[in-house]
Scaffold this motif. Structure first.
Motif, PDB file in Angstrom:
ATOM      1  N   VAL A 127      32.448  41.354  30.375  1.00 19.50           N
ATOM      2  CA  VAL A 127      33.722  41.238  31.088  1.00 19.50           C
ATOM      3  C   VAL A 127      33.824  39.886  31.786  1.00 19.50           C
ATOM      4  O   VAL A 127      34.856  39.207  31.707  1.00 19.50           O
ATOM      5  CB  VAL A 127      33.899  42.400  32.092  1.00 19.50           C
ATOM      6  CG1 VAL A 127      35.087  42.157  33.002  1.00 19.50           C
ATOM      7  CG2 VAL A 127      34.068  43.722  31.349  1.00 19.50           C
ATOM      8  N   ASP A 128      32.754  39.466  32.445  1.00 13.21           N
ATOM      9  CA  ASP A 128      32.778  38.177  33.146  1.00 13.21           C
ATOM     10  C   ASP A 128      32.995  37.016  32.177  1.00 13.21           C
ATOM     11  O   ASP A 128      33.786  36.108  32.438  1.00 13.21           O
ATOM     12  CB  ASP A 128      31.478  37.968  33.941  1.00 13.21           C
ATOM     13  CG  ASP A 128      31.369  38.889  35.142  1.00 13.21           C
ATOM     14  OD1 ASP A 128      32.371  39.575  35.483  1.00 13.21           O
ATOM     15  OD2 ASP A 128      30.277  38.943  35.744  1.00 13.21           O
ATOM     16  N   ILE A 129      32.303  37.045  31.051  1.00 13.20           N
ATOM     17  CA  ILE A 129      32.461  35.976  30.055  1.00 13.20           C
ATOM     18  C   ILE A 129      33.866  36.033  29.450  1.00 13.20           C
ATOM     19  O   ILE A 129      34.513  35.003  29.256  1.00 13.20           O
ATOM     20  CB  ILE A 129      31.369  36.071  28.967  1.00 13.20           C
ATOM     21  CG1 ILE A 129      30.015  35.709  29.583  1.00 13.20           C
ATOM     22  CG2 ILE A 129      31.687  35.170  27.780  1.00 13.20           C
ATOM     23  CD1 ILE A 129      28.824  36.048  28.713  1.00 13.20           C
ATOM     24  N   TRP A 130      34.348  37.249  29.171  1.00 10.93           N
ATOM     25  CA  TRP A 130      35.698  37.390  28.611  1.00 10.93           C
ATOM     26  C   TRP A 130      36.734  36.803  29.570  1.00 10.93           C
ATOM     27  O   TRP A 130      37.622  36.060  29.152  1.00 10.93           O
ATOM     28  CB  TRP A 130      36.005  38.854  28.323  1.00 10.93           C
ATOM     29  CG  TRP A 130      37.406  39.038  27.812  1.00 10.93           C
ATOM     30  CD1 TRP A 130      38.462  39.586  28.477  1.00 10.93           C
ATOM     31  CD2 TRP A 130      37.903  38.645  26.535  1.00 10.93           C
ATOM     32  NE1 TRP A 130      39.593  39.568  27.688  1.00 10.93           N
ATOM     33  CE2 TRP A 130      39.267  38.983  26.490  1.00 10.93           C
ATOM     34  CE3 TRP A 130      37.335  38.037  25.427  1.00 10.93           C
ATOM     35  CZ2 TRP A 130      40.066  38.736  25.382  1.00 10.93           C
ATOM     36  CZ3 TRP A 130      38.143  37.796  24.315  1.00 10.93           C
ATOM     37  CH2 TRP A 130      39.486  38.142  24.311  1.00 10.93           C
ATOM     38  N   ASP A 131      36.610  37.128  30.830  1.00  9.50           N
ATOM     39  CA  ASP A 131      37.562  36.601  31.809  1.00  9.50           C
ATOM     40  C   ASP A 131      37.515  35.071  31.864  1.00  9.50           C
ATOM     41  O   ASP A 131      38.534  34.420  32.081  1.00  9.50           O
ATOM     42  CB  ASP A 131      37.282  37.183  33.198  1.00  9.50           C
ATOM     43  CG  ASP A 131      37.657  38.648  33.298  1.00  9.50           C
ATOM     44  OD1 ASP A 131      38.356  39.169  32.402  1.00  9.50           O
ATOM     45  OD2 ASP A 131      37.231  39.298  34.283  1.00  9.50           O
ATOM     46  N   GLU A 132      36.344  34.522  31.635  1.00  8.75           N
ATOM     47  CA  GLU A 132      36.176  33.069  31.648  1.00  8.75           C
ATOM     48  C   GLU A 132      36.807  32.408  30.422  1.00  8.75           C
ATOM     49  O   GLU A 132      37.442  31.352  30.536  1.00  8.75           O
ATOM     50  CB  GLU A 132      34.672  32.758  31.696  1.00  8.75           C
ATOM     51  CG  GLU A 132      34.331  31.300  31.760  1.00  8.75           C
ATOM     52  CD  GLU A 132      32.821  31.106  31.771  1.00  8.75           C
ATOM     53  OE1 GLU A 132      32.354  30.193  31.056  1.00  8.75           O
ATOM     54  OE2 GLU A 132      32.118  31.844  32.483  1.00  8.75           O
ATOM     55  N   ILE A 133      36.687  33.020  29.250  1.00 10.47           N
ATOM     56  CA  ILE A 133      37.182  32.378  28.024  1.00 10.47           C
ATOM     57  C   ILE A 133      38.595  32.803  27.619  1.00 10.47           C
ATOM     58  O   ILE A 133      39.223  32.156  26.794  1.00 10.47           O
ATOM     59  CB  ILE A 133      36.211  32.609  26.840  1.00 10.47           C
ATOM     60  CG1 ILE A 133      36.139  34.092  26.469  1.00 10.47           C
ATOM     61  CG2 ILE A 133      34.840  32.042  27.146  1.00 10.47           C
ATOM     62  CD1 ILE A 133      35.354  34.388  25.198  1.00 10.47           C
ATOM     63  N   SER A 153      39.983  48.148  31.268  1.00  9.76           N
ATOM     64  CA  SER A 153      40.906  48.812  32.184  1.00  9.76           C
ATOM     65  C   SER A 153      40.547  48.517  33.632  1.00  9.76           C
ATOM     66  O   SER A 153      39.386  48.219  33.955  1.00  9.76           O
ATOM     67  CB  SER A 153      40.874  50.330  31.965  1.00  9.76           C
ATOM     68  OG  SER A 153      39.642  50.865  32.431  1.00  9.76           O
ATOM     69  N   PRO A 154      41.528  48.608  34.528  1.00 12.51           N
ATOM     70  CA  PRO A 154      41.236  48.438  35.950  1.00 12.51           C
ATOM     71  C   PRO A 154      40.193  49.446  36.441  1.00 12.51           C
ATOM     72  O   PRO A 154      39.341  49.118  37.281  1.00 12.51           O
ATOM     73  CB  PRO A 154      42.585  48.676  36.637  1.00 12.51           C
ATOM     74  CG  PRO A 154      43.603  48.402  35.573  1.00 12.51           C
ATOM     75  CD  PRO A 154      42.952  48.786  34.273  1.00 12.51           C
ATOM     76  N   GLN A 155      40.210  50.642  35.894  1.00  8.21           N
ATOM     77  CA  GLN A 155      39.234  51.658  36.286  1.00  8.21           C
ATOM     78  C   GLN A 155      37.820  51.229  35.899  1.00  8.21           C
ATOM     79  O   GLN A 155      36.887  51.397  36.681  1.00  8.21           O
ATOM     80  CB  GLN A 155      39.545  53.020  35.639  1.00  8.21           C
ATOM     81  CG  GLN A 155      40.863  53.617  36.033  1.00  8.21           C
ATOM     82  CD  GLN A 155      42.026  53.149  35.150  1.00  8.21           C
ATOM     83  OE1 GLN A 155      41.930  52.202  34.372  1.00  8.21           O
ATOM     84  NE2 GLN A 155      43.165  53.813  35.301  1.00  8.21           N
ATOM     85  N   TYR A 156      37.662  50.686  34.704  1.00  9.86           N
ATOM     86  CA  TYR A 156      36.327  50.270  34.274  1.00  9.86           C
ATOM     87  C   TYR A 156      35.871  49.029  35.041  1.00  9.86           C
ATOM     88  O   TYR A 156      34.710  48.910  35.421  1.00  9.86           O
ATOM     89  CB  TYR A 156      36.272  50.028  32.765  1.00  9.86           C
ATOM     90  CG  TYR A 156      34.852  49.999  32.271  1.00  9.86           C
ATOM     91  CD1 TYR A 156      34.043  51.127  32.405  1.00  9.86           C
ATOM     92  CD2 TYR A 156      34.297  48.862  31.725  1.00  9.86           C
ATOM     93  CE1 TYR A 156      32.731  51.107  31.991  1.00  9.86           C
ATOM     94  CE2 TYR A 156      32.983  48.845  31.302  1.00  9.86           C
ATOM     95  CZ  TYR A 156      32.210  49.967  31.443  1.00  9.86           C
ATOM     96  OH  TYR A 156      30.902  49.949  31.041  1.00  9.86           O
ATOM     97  N   ARG A 157      36.794  48.123  35.310  1.00 16.14           N
ATOM     98  CA  ARG A 157      36.449  46.948  36.116  1.00 16.14           C
ATOM     99  C   ARG A 157      35.969  47.373  37.503  1.00 16.14           C
ATOM    100  O   ARG A 157      35.051  46.787  38.052  1.00 16.14           O
ATOM    101  CB  ARG A 157      37.639  46.005  36.218  1.00 16.14           C
ATOM    102  CG  ARG A 157      37.929  45.271  34.926  1.00 16.14           C
ATOM    103  CD  ARG A 157      39.196  44.431  35.053  1.00 16.14           C
ATOM    104  NE  ARG A 157      39.444  43.678  33.860  1.00 16.14           N
ATOM    105  CZ  ARG A 157      38.929  42.486  33.572  1.00 16.14           C
ATOM    106  NH1 ARG A 157      38.119  41.916  34.430  1.00 16.14           N
ATOM    107  NH2 ARG A 157      39.220  41.876  32.447  1.00 16.14           N
ATOM    108  N   LYS A 158      36.586  48.415  38.058  1.00 18.78           N
ATOM    109  CA  LYS A 158      36.168  48.926  39.372  1.00 18.78           C
ATOM    110  C   LYS A 158      34.742  49.468  39.304  1.00 18.78           C
ATOM    111  O   LYS A 158      33.940  49.233  40.205  1.00 18.78           O
ATOM    112  CB  LYS A 158      37.138  50.023  39.826  1.00 18.78           C
ATOM    113  CG  LYS A 158      36.829  50.628  41.161  1.00 18.78           C
ATOM    114  CD  LYS A 158      37.820  50.141  42.183  1.00 18.78           C
ATOM    115  CE  LYS A 158      37.603  50.791  43.515  1.00 18.78           C
ATOM    116  NZ  LYS A 158      36.794  50.009  44.413  1.00 18.78           N
ATOM    117  N   ILE A 159      34.417  50.182  38.229  1.00 14.94           N
ATOM    118  CA  ILE A 159      33.060  50.701  38.051  1.00 14.94           C
ATOM    119  C   ILE A 159      32.057  49.548  38.020  1.00 14.94           C
ATOM    120  O   ILE A 159      30.967  49.630  38.587  1.00 14.94           O
ATOM    121  CB  ILE A 159      32.959  51.539  36.752  1.00 14.94           C
ATOM    122  CG1 ILE A 159      33.739  52.845  36.920  1.00 14.94           C
ATOM    123  CG2 ILE A 159      31.512  51.809  36.367  1.00 14.94           C
ATOM    124  CD1 ILE A 159      33.932  53.629  35.629  1.00 14.94           C
TER     125      ILE A 159
END
Length: 169
Positions: A127-133, A153-159
């Motif tokens: 997720v972190d790399i995806w958000d970066e690229i 999803s926002p729910q999974y990001r919260k987890i």
């Protein structure tokens, strides 16, 4: 599949596709136990991680897009979950037997990412790399199809918020 089949034929093709996907990935995996990893390595996930990530896409996509109704399918979301799960278990057993491996290695079958604690860290890296690229991907992509784009999803990001990543290599 959705463009080519409907009704009972579509229902059978979901089974066939799920088995074929499992067969290919177990073939690449072999007969060894699942190797837990909390940090992605190499250019592609190991086969069982790929299988754990792709099987749920079948029922997630069909559920989200309400494809069952449009295709006159009799499969419910639960049916699809069962089909994908049993396909992977059956193929795993087949692959062990085909290779004369009569004992089941520990942690050989897919369990689902949420059942493997190290996978939360693995996903946080992704997720972190995806958000970066992602901004760069958006600049160069030629087809803007929201259903073919990787999303979290926002729910999974919260987890994943509280997951602590390893430092260093």
């Amino acid at each position: 599949m959705a463009r080519h089949f409907e009704g009972a034929v579509f229902d059978e093709e979901v089974r066939s596709f799920s088995v074929a996907l499992s067969l290919v990935l177990y073939r690449f995996h072999g007969t060894e136990s699942f190797t837990p990893m909390s940090k992605p390595q190499g250019s592609h996930p190991i086969p069982l991680i790929r299988l754990e990530q792709t099987q749920p896409l079948i029922y997630e996509v069909y559920s989200k897009l309400h494809i069952q109704e449009a295709l006159k399918s009799n499969l419910s979301r639960l049916d699809m979950i069962n089909i994908t799960s049993w396909s992977s278990y059956t193929v795993g057993l087949f692959w062990l037997r085909k290779n004369q491996h009569f004992e089941i290695p520990e942690d050989y079958f897919i369990a689902g990412s949420m059942q493997r604690p190290e996978m939360l860290a693995y996903h946080k890296y992704i997720v972190d790399i995806w958000d970066e690229i992602k901004p760069r991907i958006d600049e160069v992509k030629r087809i803007n199809d929201e259903h073919s784009e990787l999303k979290f999803s926002p729910q999974y990001r919260k987890i994943l918020e509280d997951v602590v990543l390893e430092t260093g290599n």
